[in-house]
Scaffold this motif. Sequence first.
Motif, PDB file in Angstrom:
ATOM      1  N   ILE A   1      39.945  43.885  36.851  1.00 52.73           N
ATOM      2  CA  ILE A   1      41.351  43.480  37.004  1.00 52.73           C
ATOM      3  C   ILE A   1      41.978  43.211  35.641  1.00 52.73           C
ATOM      4  N   ALA A   2      41.232  42.603  34.743  1.00 51.82           N
ATOM      5  CA  ALA A   2      41.747  42.351  33.390  1.00 51.82           C
ATOM      6  C   ALA A   2      42.040  43.669  32.686  1.00 51.82           C
TER       7      ALA A   2
ATOM      8  N   SER B   1      31.770  39.529  41.574  1.00 49.61           N
ATOM      9  CA  SER B   1      33.047  38.856  41.296  1.00 49.61           C
ATOM     10  C   SER B   1      33.404  38.958  39.824  1.00 49.61           C
ATOM     11  N   GLU B   2      32.434  38.787  38.941  1.00 55.73           N
ATOM     12  CA  GLU B   2      32.673  38.906  37.494  1.00 55.73           C
ATOM     13  C   GLU B   2      33.089  40.331  37.140  1.00 55.73           C
TER      14      GLU B   2
ATOM     15  N   GLN C   1      34.616  42.432  39.114  1.00 58.98           N
ATOM     16  CA  GLN C   1      35.987  42.583  39.606  1.00 58.98           C
ATOM     17  C   GLN C   1      36.981  41.922  38.651  1.00 58.98           C
ATOM     18  N   ARG C   2      36.619  40.738  38.158  1.00 57.05           N
ATOM     19  CA  ARG C   2      37.501  40.041  37.226  1.00 57.05           C
ATOM     20  C   ARG C   2      37.719  40.879  35.981  1.00 57.05           C
ATOM     21  N   ILE C   3      36.642  41.449  35.455  1.00 54.81           N
ATOM     22  CA  ILE C   3      36.743  42.296  34.257  1.00 54.81           C
ATOM     23  C   ILE C   3      37.592  43.528  34.559  1.00 54.81           C
TER      24      ILE C   3
END
Length: 113
Positions: A36-37, A29-30, A32-34
């Motif tokens: 997406i950012a 999840s982390e 993916q967050r990175i």
Amino acid sequence: MEKTGTTIQEVVGAVTRMADLMEEIAAASEEQRIGIAQVNTAIGQMDQVTQQNANLVDQAAGEAQALRDQVILLVQEVLWFRIQAQQPQLTQATASVAHSPALDYDPKPTALA
């Protein structure tokens, strides 16, 4: 009791595997967050470049119009100079035609019967 101990060990093993899976899910999840950012940053940069390109196109169109206007003025100036350069020839030609013997002809009017 032995069976209870084995069951407890199985439960502890399942909980440990579950905790490991939860850590992997959190790590994914982390990531993916990175990701997406980073995509959002790239989209923002592409938007800025697109806007800059649009502004440059507008500037180029304005400069092309200004250049066109200057070309029109230059053509008009060149034509003016050509006419001025030909003016003495035109004046000389007009003077020679004006003093032509053919223009001195003055026929006498004849009476109609």
